[in-house]
Write an enzyme that holds these catalytic residues in place. Sequence first.
Site, mmCIF file in Angstrom:
data_model
loop_
_atom_site.group_PDB
_atom_site.id
_atom_site.type_symbol
_atom_site.label_atom_id
_atom_site.label_comp_id
_atom_site.label_asym_id
_atom_site.label_seq_id
_atom_site.Cartn_x
_atom_site.Cartn_y
_atom_site.Cartn_z
ATOM 1 N N ARG A 249 0.834 -1.220 0.000
ATOM 2 C CA ARG A 249 0.000 0.000 0.000
ATOM 3 C C ARG A 249 0.863 1.262 0.000
ATOM 4 N NH1 ARG A 249 -5.679 1.355 3.184
ATOM 5 N NH2 ARG A 249 -5.792 3.498 2.462
ATOM 6 N N HIS A 274 -2.853 19.790 -2.072
ATOM 7 C CA HIS A 274 -2.229 18.481 -1.872
ATOM 8 C C HIS A 274 -1.833 17.830 -3.210
ATOM 9 C CE1 HIS A 274 -1.386 14.495 -0.328
ATOM 10 N NE2 HIS A 274 -2.301 13.985 -1.141
HETATM 11 N N1 GLY Z 1 -3.603 7.827 0.000
HETATM 12 C C1 GLY Z 1 -2.836 6.661 0.129
HETATM 13 C C2 GLY Z 1 -3.572 5.532 0.784
HETATM 14 O O1 GLY Z 1 -4.761 5.596 0.961
HETATM 15 O O2 GLY Z 1 -2.952 4.571 1.137
#
Ligand code: GLY
Length: 381
Positions: A249, A274
């Site tokens: 992830r 962002h």
């Molecule tokens: N924005 C990165 C995640 O949700 O892992």
Amino acid sequence: MTAPLTHSAPITVEVALAERAYDIIIGRDVLGSLGRRVAELRPGARVAIVTDYTVARHWLAAVEWVLGEAGIPTSRIVVGEGEASKTYAGFESVCEALIAARIERNDLVVALGGGVIGDLAGFAASVVRRGVDFVQVPTSLLAQVDSSVGGKTGINSPQGKNLIGAFHQPVLVVADTAVLDTLSPRQFRAGYAEVAKYGLLGDAGFFAWLEQNAAEIFSGGSAREHAIATSCRAKAAVVARDERETGERALLNLGHTFGHALEAATGFSDRLFHGEGVAVGMVLAAELSVELGLLPSDAARRIARHLHDVGLPTAMQDIAGFMQEGLADADRLMALMAQDKKVKRGRLTFIVLEAIGRAAIRSDIDPAMVHGFLARKLDGG
Ligand code: GLY
């Protein structure tokens, strides 16, 4: 005369998390089905809608109406816009408002807004009465392709962004692509950086498709739905394999180590959204990958060219005032990166690119090398 824009039928993407599995519904005007979907999912539930003033002006009445039409009683909690609400104080006021609205375990919170609202409402839902289910109704491109999916919720600490939070998956995401028509071009572009990210980190064909179809994504044709659905599928697949970010992830953080430092240096203000920080960060990550001998330089140039072509900033020099206000300082940026959540046992994690469409996680990059790289970039190198 321009050809009318065509739209695909609603697309459903499943986030396959066993007992926490949920659907993401993507399409033009799918907001109209929110009441029916919520009533089917949680018969008899009451709903508290958490939103901000700007989103409320555009969409709150419509959401209350579709929920009311399905026989669902609603209450509303409206907070100020932006990161200023993603604080301990903002969190406290949302929690207290949920308790005052008598939202109970079987009821639902609906997060109607962009990333800030999703993070704040989701985090409040994760703790009020030890956890209430919530539905994400993302109203920014960034929220539709990234923050509304995957269950990361939280607020900022005075010491850093998103340092207080919880994993709390929504039970449904309804991403209406027509809602994006009310975004400013700059906000839409910022969200597009996260779309491009999915191509860069895992799907070279998608990146090439984006290069060809960006104009239609921006104008709102069916390419927009395809881009959002492809992004959500990519994210859903990663989240299903690694919900808690113990491994892959982290690839979703491509561009974020540099990007968060740049956002912090500009005070998390409107000077750098962002997604804009992510755009600059992805170009820096690509250029760092070139310096490490991992990525051919023409690939880094291609990435910068596409982001530049859609109007995103691609260098620190593109950030308003950055070079003039003492922010352009490699020591300071290194210190800000050291405060990032992605630091593990003092080692910074970078997501590097080995090709367009192939990313890798690296925690072994010499900080002195990164410092030298940043100093050269700030010097115009
Ligand atoms: N924005 C990165 C995640 O949700 O892992």
